[in-house]
Design an enzyme around this catalytic site. Structure first.
Site: not given
Length: 219
Positions: A175, A159, A74-75, A79-80
């Site tokens: 987000c 995260s 979801g969402g 960034y990672h």
């Protein structure tokens, strides 16, 4: 149920996102079938963006050309990258109450409690998903949450920004929230953040499970 029934895995280095996604989905299916224990998996990714099921292409700018992956969670866009602690939480909700809302609430509480052990007062913000702190006179996002539940087994997770390159967040609207900045433990002056956060998280695992199962006291 106790934390000894849940595997705790920390992967050093940078794990490619497609590799992590495939491993997570395979593990979730094995958990559903009773062939593997539940898992909390901590890792880091190389710089990339993930798109949730509500992602709006207008919120992706990506001037540095980082890879973009459909996450299936979801969402919106997240960034990672290096310096960010990612946690994939694979829990069998069929054994733990079948309450997705409680799972998300308990997950948030677990992260907030772990950050408190580092001296960081984090909180939930009504109407804004994620983990928030007061910083530089405003509220700033220090953690993201994005989950998926398949046949009552949870996938994805959270995260926490330990010490990532914060400029990389400018390639998206994180987000879907443009009005508030992102921050990190490093920016807030927390030293040795990742090691300390991992330890606090592991120490709080039982409390997370008790909250998830709706227990009012341990034992």
């Amino acid at each position: 149920m106790t934390e000894t029934q849940i595997e705790w895995q920390v992967t050093p280095g940078l794990t490619p996102y497609p590799e992590a996604l495939a491993a997570m989905e395979a593990r979730a299916e094995a958990i559903r079938k009773g062939e593997a224990p539940e898992l909390v998996w901590l890792l880091e990714h190389p710089p990339l963006y993930t798109a949730g099921t509500s992602a709006d292409p207008a919120e992706l700018f990506n001037p540095q050309g980082f890879p973009v992956y459909d996450a299936g969670r979801g969402g919106r866009y997240t960034y990672h990258g290096p310096g960010q602690r990612v946690g994939y939480v694979m829990i069998d909700l069929a054994r733990r109450g079948r309450d997705v809302r409680r799972f998300v609430h308990s997950l948030e509480g677990w992260l907030i409690a772990a950050l408190a052990e580092l001296g960081v007062e984090a909180f939930r913000a009504p109407g804004r998903i994620g983990i928030w702190v007061a910083h530089n006179g405003t509220e700033a996002k220090i953690g993201a949450i994005g989950v998926r539940v398949r046949r009552w087994v949870t996938l994805h997770g959270f995260s926490i920004n330990v010490a990532p390159e914060l400029s990389h967040f400018s390639g998206i609207v994180p987000c879907g929230i443009a009005e508030f900045p992102v921050t990190s433990l490093g920016e807030m002056g927390v030293s040795n953040g990742q090691t300390r956060f991992d330890l606090a998280l592991k120490q709080g695992l039982d409390d997370f499970l008790f909250a998830l199962e709706g227990a009012t006291e341990k034992g």
